[in-house]
Structure formats: C-alpha cells, structure tokens
Design a protein around this motif. Structure first.
Motif, mmCIF file in Angstrom:
data_model
loop_
_atom_site.group_PDB
_atom_site.id
_atom_site.type_symbol
_atom_site.label_atom_id
_atom_site.label_comp_id
_atom_site.label_asym_id
_atom_site.label_seq_id
_atom_site.Cartn_x
_atom_site.Cartn_y
_atom_site.Cartn_z
ATOM 1 N N SER A 149 0.829 -1.206 0.000
ATOM 2 C CA SER A 149 0.000 0.000 0.000
ATOM 3 C C SER A 149 0.860 1.250 0.000
ATOM 4 O O SER A 149 1.563 1.541 0.962
ATOM 5 N N THR A 150 0.814 1.981 -1.116
ATOM 6 C CA THR A 150 1.532 3.251 -1.190
ATOM 7 C C THR A 150 0.851 4.128 -2.221
ATOM 8 O O THR A 150 -0.259 3.824 -2.671
ATOM 9 N N ASP A 203 -7.400 -0.324 9.144
ATOM 10 C CA ASP A 203 -7.586 -1.365 8.120
ATOM 11 C C ASP A 203 -6.766 -2.609 8.457
ATOM 12 O O ASP A 203 -7.183 -3.728 8.159
ATOM 13 N N TYR A 206 -3.109 -2.872 -2.549
ATOM 14 C CA TYR A 206 -4.244 -2.320 -1.820
ATOM 15 C C TYR A 206 -4.998 -1.329 -2.706
ATOM 16 O O TYR A 206 -4.354 -0.543 -3.403
ATOM 17 N N PRO A 207 -6.318 -1.306 -2.747
ATOM 18 C CA PRO A 207 -7.251 -2.059 -1.892
ATOM 19 C C PRO A 207 -7.687 -3.417 -2.449
ATOM 20 O O PRO A 207 -8.558 -4.051 -1.867
ATOM 21 N N CYS A 243 3.780 -0.889 3.921
ATOM 22 C CA CYS A 243 2.910 0.297 3.907
ATOM 23 C C CYS A 243 3.669 1.598 4.005
ATOM 24 O O CYS A 243 4.648 1.708 4.735
ATOM 25 N N HIS A 255 -1.591 4.663 4.515
ATOM 26 C CA HIS A 255 -2.432 3.520 4.882
ATOM 27 C C HIS A 255 -3.123 3.731 6.232
ATOM 28 O O HIS A 255 -2.499 4.119 7.213
ATOM 29 N N ASP A 256 -4.416 3.422 6.242
ATOM 30 C CA ASP A 256 -5.226 3.566 7.449
ATOM 31 C C ASP A 256 -4.910 2.384 8.386
ATOM 32 O O ASP A 256 -5.129 1.226 8.034
#
Ligand code: NDP
Length: 310
Positions: free
Chosen positions: A6-7, A53, A31-32, A45, A49-50
C-alpha cells in the motif's frame, strides 16, 4: 502467504516489479485489491495507509515501512497486537540524506542566502569570510542517517556535536545524551540538524525553549519529521533573529498547505519531503529477505523496538 502493498498509486507497480524481480513466487496484493483478508500475512505500507484497516487481517504478522521512519505505523491505534514492525536501512537513503544535509550546511555556512539576495539587487559586496573550523554543527540523532551526515560534516572540517538517547561514541564527534546533554549541547551549535525519529519524546523538540538555547543567529535544518518542529515557535525565532534561517524538508501536515508562511519566508528553504526518497529497486532485497524469513520462521531483520518507538 500473501503480502499487502500500500503506497501512492504512482509507485505501486514499481514496488511490485522490484519485489517480483527478486522472487517471482511472491503473492503481492495491491491495496485495496487484497482478496481474502485471511491470506494476508505481511504488509508493506507507507504513510497513507489507514492503520484501522490492518485489523482486518487475522493472520498479519509483519508490517514493513517503506522508509527509514516508522512513526506512520506507530501512531494511534498503532500496529495490531503481536504484529512485528520493520524499517528500511539502505545505503542510497543514507547517502541521499547526507547530501541534503551537506547542501544546506554549506548553503548556510557559505552565506548563500545573503549572496543570492545581493545578486537580485546587483550588490557587489564581500561578506565576512566563513571559517569552517569555527562553525559548529550539532546533530539531534546519530542513527543510520545522523551518524553518516555527521561524518560528512566532520570530513569537511566542521566541529561536530551529536545528541542521542543513550550514550554513544563516534570518532570525531562530541557526544551528548539525555535531557541534560541536550541543554549542554544546544548553546554550542551554530547549525543544528534534526535527524531524530518522531516519538512521543521527540515530538515538538524544536520549540521556543530549545531554540532559545542556541547561539543567537543559529541555523536550523530539519530532515526528520514535521512534528519535531513547533512551527509558531520557529517562525517567531526567525522573526526575532534568534534563528537566522531554516531548511525544512518535512512538515506537519504534508503537503505543506499553500497558504503556509514557510512557502514565502525569505529565510526558509522548503523541499517537499524529498531529502531522501526510497528507491524500490534498492530496498527490495531486504524486504524480500524479511518476507522469506517470515515464511521460514527465521528471525526478522531491521525490527523496530515498539516500546521505544524507533
Ligand atoms: P535511527 O533509528 O537509526 O536513529 C535514531 C537516532 O535518534 C538514534 O541516534 C537515537 O538515539 C536518537 N534518538 C531517538 N530518540 C531519542 C530521544 N528521545 N532523545 C535523544 N535521541 C534520540 O533513525 P535514522 O537515522 O535511520 O532516521 C531518522 C529519521 O529520519 C527517521 O525516523 C525519519 O523520520 C527521518 N527520515 C526522513 C527522510 C526524508 O526524506 N526527509 C528519509 C528517511 C528518514 P540512540 O542512538 O541512543 O538510539
């Protein structure tokens, strides 16, 4: 074992390609589009990124930062319990930060802001000759990045000081540690470079009190995190002349809002968190190494101490 990546969309494919070039068997999910949550055992990440999650993946065991910093992974609510966190250590990252620090140390040391200003006004005037051996450069943090940049300054002949949490000794660097060490070091720093990790202990460390301990007219260079600086205090110190100029690569928030006073301040150099940018091809070997170790149940590398926050 599947790996969540995720980036920023612009670099997602470059990251995937760099990892697959080393191990084509990796199951990397961008992601997602992560598929079944129970497949995910590792996540790579960056800041966007949350963290909430990450609680969706019941078999997640390892979280890898896409940079040297991990504050984006440790901020509340933090990584899910039992999940290890690894950082990157990379020669290109270290070299790039060293260059950025040197660029700004030399910019201030050689009065470049003043000469640019004179050029704009067509003023032909020599300023007092700068003396390297009398310009003391202090480092907050002597880790992977700080120790290297300190060594570069030392090699040019600047007297170098450094502050850490635990006692350190580094050739040619006068070392200080702990709160008393900070108070002892700051009055002797003509140029102060911040390369600390952002933790609850270091947040806001460049504030009215610490800036007032510097010699009048000192320079501040922050390549660490925006959260280290109390912006109103730095602007006031620039206004009063306590701080002569600042070079800032990092801000809180990022991007720096368009109406922020730093953008147009004549004594502030702004770069867009670009001092040291991770190159996926360069860091892929250590990321893949950690994924293989995770798969084989071997000890992981570059792990972060979650209690101390870096
Ligand atoms: P390291 O973890 O290798 O080193 C951290 C250093 O800070 C250590 O010397 C440590 O002391 C010191 N430190 C930590 N907490 C304290 C404290 N409370 N008081 C005094 N000293 C403290 O980090 P790196 O050098 O790899 O990176 C530093 C930071 O640079 C990263 O966390 C990241 O935020 C930032 N960074 C910025 C980039 C950019 O492009 N602008 C790129 C990459 C990183 P001790 O030696 O005692 O442990």
């Amino acid at each position: 074992m599947a790996v969540l990546l995720s980036t920023k969309p612009a670099v997602m494919e470059e990251w995937r390609a760099a990892l697959l070039a080393l191990d084509p068997t990796l199951d990397i999910r961008l992601y997602p589009e992560v598929g079944a949550p129970q497949d995910i055992e590792a996540a790579i990440c960056w800041t966007s990124h949350d963290l909430a999650d990450l609680r969706r993946y019941p078999r997640l065991r390892l979280l890898i930062s896409m940079g040297a910093g991990v504050d984006h992974l440790l901020r509340p609510p933090g990584p899910p319990p039992g999940v290890a966190v690894a950082r990157l250590k990379d020669e290109l990252l270290t070299t790039a930060m060293g260059e950025w620090v040197l660029l700004n140390v030399l910019r201030f040391h050689r009065q470049d802001l003043e000469y640019r200003d004179q050029q704009r006004q067509r003023i032909w005037r020599e300023l007092p000759a700068p003396e390297t051996a009398r310009r003391r450069v202090g480092f907050l943090g002597l880790g992977e990045l700080g120790a290297h940049a300190a060594g570069l300054c030392r090699s040019l002949g600047f007297p170098v000081l450094g502050w850490t949490r635990t006692p350190r000794s580094l050739p040619g660097v006068e070392c200080f540690h702990g709160p008393e060490g900070l108070a002892a070091m700051l009055p002797r720093c003509d140029i102060l470079v911040c390369l600390l990790p952002l933790t609850p202990q270091t947040r806001g460390i460049l504030n009215a009190r610490t800036l007032s301990l510097l010699p009048r007219g000192a320079y501040v260079i922050n390549g660490a995190r925006g959260g280290h600086v109390v912006d109103a205090d730095l602007l006031a110190a620039l206004e009063s002349g306590q701080v002569a100029a600042a070079a800032l690569d990092v801000f809180d928030p990022e991007p720096l809002p368009p109406d922020h006073p730093y953008w147009t301040h004549p004594r502030v150099i702004v770069t867009p968190h670009a001092a040291s940018i991770t190159i996926p091809r360069s860091v892929a070997p250590q990321v893949v190494e950690n994924l293989v170790r995770l798969r084989e149940g071997r000890p992981l590398i570059h792990l972060v101490d979650l209690a101390r926050g870096y």
